[in-house]
Design a protein around this motif. Structure first.
Motif, PDB file in Angstrom:
ATOM      1  N   ALA A  24     -40.280  -3.598  -3.493  1.00  0.00           N
ATOM      2  CA  ALA A  24     -39.250  -3.427  -2.455  1.00  0.00           C
ATOM      3  C   ALA A  24     -39.260  -4.610  -1.492  1.00  0.00           C
ATOM      4  N   ILE A  25     -40.466  -5.052  -1.109  1.00  0.00           N
ATOM      5  CA  ILE A  25     -40.592  -6.157  -0.150  1.00  0.00           C
ATOM      6  C   ILE A  25     -40.157  -7.480  -0.795  1.00  0.00           C
ATOM      7  N   LYS A  26     -40.491  -7.662  -2.086  1.00  0.00           N
ATOM      8  CA  LYS A  26     -40.070  -8.891  -2.773  1.00  0.00           C
ATOM      9  C   LYS A  26     -38.541  -8.965  -2.860  1.00  0.00           C
ATOM     10  N   ASP A  75     -49.049  -4.445   4.349  1.00  0.00           N
ATOM     11  CA  ASP A  75     -49.833  -5.268   3.423  1.00  0.00           C
ATOM     12  C   ASP A  75     -48.902  -6.128   2.560  1.00  0.00           C
ATOM     13  N   ALA A  76     -47.836  -5.514   2.070  1.00  0.00           N
ATOM     14  CA  ALA A  76     -46.904  -6.238   1.203  1.00  0.00           C
ATOM     15  C   ALA A  76     -46.224  -7.380   1.963  1.00  0.00           C
ATOM     16  N   VAL A  77     -45.878  -7.134   3.229  1.00  0.00           N
ATOM     17  CA  VAL A  77     -45.266  -8.187   4.051  1.00  0.00           C
ATOM     18  C   VAL A  77     -46.254  -9.334   4.267  1.00  0.00           C
ATOM     19  N   ARG A  78     -47.500  -8.969   4.563  1.00  0.00           N
ATOM     20  CA  ARG A  78     -48.515 -10.016   4.824  1.00  0.00           C
ATOM     21  C   ARG A  78     -48.835 -10.823   3.554  1.00  0.00           C
ATOM     22  N   ASN A  79     -48.577 -10.208   2.398  1.00  0.00           N
ATOM     23  CA  ASN A  79     -48.868 -10.922   1.142  1.00  0.00           C
ATOM     24  C   ASN A  79     -47.707 -11.768   0.633  1.00  0.00           C
ATOM     25  N   LEU A  80     -46.616 -11.789   1.366  1.00  0.00           N
ATOM     26  CA  LEU A  80     -45.450 -12.585   0.904  1.00  0.00           C
ATOM     27  C   LEU A  80     -45.802 -14.080   0.848  1.00  0.00           C
ATOM     28  N   LYS A  88     -42.729 -11.989  11.532  1.00  0.00           N
ATOM     29  CA  LYS A  88     -41.480 -12.725  11.326  1.00  0.00           C
ATOM     30  C   LYS A  88     -41.775 -13.802  10.302  1.00  0.00           C
ATOM     31  N   ILE A  89     -41.043 -13.798   9.184  1.00  0.00           N
ATOM     32  CA  ILE A  89     -41.256 -14.805   8.135  1.00  0.00           C
ATOM     33  C   ILE A  89     -39.906 -15.466   7.854  1.00  0.00           C
ATOM     34  N   ASN A  90     -39.859 -16.792   7.906  1.00  0.00           N
ATOM     35  CA  ASN A  90     -38.581 -17.513   7.735  1.00  0.00           C
ATOM     36  C   ASN A  90     -37.477 -16.937   8.611  1.00  0.00           C
ATOM     37  N   LYS A  91     -37.828 -16.635   9.864  1.00  0.00           N
ATOM     38  CA  LYS A  91     -36.873 -16.080  10.831  1.00  0.00           C
ATOM     39  C   LYS A  91     -36.326 -14.704  10.431  1.00  0.00           C
TER      40      LYS A  91
END
Length: 445
Positions: free
Chosen positions: A402-404, A440-445, A316-319
């Motif tokens: 896509a994640i960005k 990985d992409a989520v964790r690198n945000l 969960k990032i920024n809710k």
């Protein structure tokens, strides 16, 4: 006496496992792969002095086989397989080859969706009490486990491709989770062929064996009416009262087998969603058949962690909740994912389309999806299907991008859901690779 020759097409997990079992049982074994065999598998073959080749199929070394084990990824239509069939050489699956070398109780699980979760959950329920392996489409090869582990019970996740290659395989307990159109490219685009393939799981069963199936699935119930099986039937349902089998009564699962009844509350199930109540019913019915105590079943259902890449809550990032459902390689799997979303959702979808019909997703897309990110080489069909349903629809060929994009669009309280409804082979090695790249992409945000 001349040794029987076992030729194996495909040097992956099932191929190498079969090679080891074949060698152990005195066959003259040869492994042939049209592609490149992974280093870790080459090492096993070399160490065990098993002859192999890759990047080619040498006909003279294959067409002299007594029996051929074909990896499930190879279609029957390829030339070498057609030549073998013409010569009358049996072409079977690993499940068929391996099953003849064990006296274990076999629990076979198939279906278009839910089979990995149901197999993992069934294994989780049984392993508390029984000596049990998990194999088939999941984990270490069945054949390899027979030599190395020798379990007394096996839970086998079995695909339609593996069932196409059986002759005598007979599970004591079979489960069909559901049947929806999938892989139709391998079945001449005939849904009937695919249904028949799934039902092969019960073809050798007798009245002493059991078939557990979803009684709410019209495809299954209609097929059973016109193609009766010998097995003892144990249906499960969310909507009907079932005399022999499992059903849902308000919040309780009730399972009855030969007048022996257990009931369990669903309020503390570890897995969310209606489809997971069905998976829990199927797994619990197996456990009840094999005399596992109700208390053990209940505790196991409450502490089961779920399967990687299947509605897996990543971070969960920024809710904003990021959810990895990379294992959803068909529309029906994505249906379950969207059905279980309880917040506005940014949906990442796309890949290799196997003849998808997206119509059944329309109500969920209209109700829950605020943006769509198409992640595939060819997104034409997705764009034309959904362009008028959402405000934002974009395409990309990179997971990181896509994640960005999702991160930019998402508001507090939203979900970002990777549920591709398609195969992964256009941009990724497989669905696991796709899911790992997402995480990985989520964790690198």
């Amino acid at each position: 006496m001349k040794k029987q020759r076992l030729v194996i097409l495909g040097g992956g997990e099932s191929g190498v496992g079969t090679a080891l079992l074949g060698k152990d049982k005195g066959y003259d074994v040869f492994v042939s792969d049209k592609g490149t065999i992974k280093e870790k598998y080459k090492e096993v073959l070399i160490h065990n002095e098993i002859e192999w080749e890759d990047n080619q199929h040498t006909e003279s070394k294959i067409l002299n086989a007594n029996v051929v084990m074909k990896s499930p990824g190879i279609p029957d239509a390829v030339a070498i397989v057609q030549q073998l069939i013409k010569k009358g050489i049996p072409v079977i699956s690993e499940i068929e080859f391996a099953a003849q070398y064990t006296k274990a109780t076999l629990i076979g699980i198939t279906g278009s969706n839910g089979k990995t979760t149901t197999a993992s959950l069934t294994h989780h329920l049984l392993k508390q009490v029984l000596n049990v392996g998990l194999a088939g489409n999941i984990g270490d090869s069945f054949a390899k486990q027979i030599i190395e582990e020798g379990f007394e019970n096996y839970v086998l996740e079995i695909s339609s491709f593996q069932l196409d290659g059986i002759i005598n395989f007979k599970p004591k307990i079979a489960i069909i989770t559901n049947i929806t159109p999938d892989h139709l490219d391998r079945y001449d685009y005939q849904f009937e062929n695919y249904i028949a393939s799934k039902f092969r799981i019960a073809m050798n069963q007798t009245k002493d064996d059991f078939l557990i199936y979803d009684a709410d699935d019209d495809v299954i119930t209609n097929w059973l009416k016109s193609h009766p099986v010998q097995s003892t039937l144990l249906p499960f349902s969310l909507t009907k009262v079932i005399e022999n089998g499992a059903y849902l009564d308000k919040e309780n699962i009730i399972i009855t087998i030969d007048n022996n009844q257990i009931n369990m509350s669903t309020s503390n199930l570890a897995l969310e969603g209606k489809h997971n109540i069905k998976n829990a019913m199927a797994a619990s019915t197996v456990a009840h058949l094999l005399k596992i105590r109700k208390q053990t079943i209940r505790e196991s259902l409450e502490n089961f962690q779920g399967v990687e890449h299947r509605l897996e809550h990543v971070l969960k990032i920024n809710k904003v909740q990021y959810i990895n459902d990379s294992k959803a390689t068909n529309v029906n799997a994505t249906y379950y994912a969207l059905e279980s979303m309880d917040a506005p959702t940014i949906w990442i979808v796309g890949g290799v389309d196997k003849g998808n019909d997206y119509k059944e997703l329309f109500p969920f897309v209209n109700e829950k999806v605020k943006a769509i990110i198409c992640l595939g080489v060819d997104n034409e069909k997705l764009l034309s299907t959904f362009v008028n349903m959402v405000d934002v629809i974009v395409e990309t060929q990179f997971m990181s991008e896509a994640i960005k994009i999702a991160y930019k669009i998402a508001d507090a309280g939203d979900n970002v859901l990777l549920s591709p409804a398609c195969a992964s082979f256009d941009l990724f090695e497989n669905y696991e690779d796709r899911g790992r790249q997402f995480k990985d992409a989520v964790r690198n945000l």
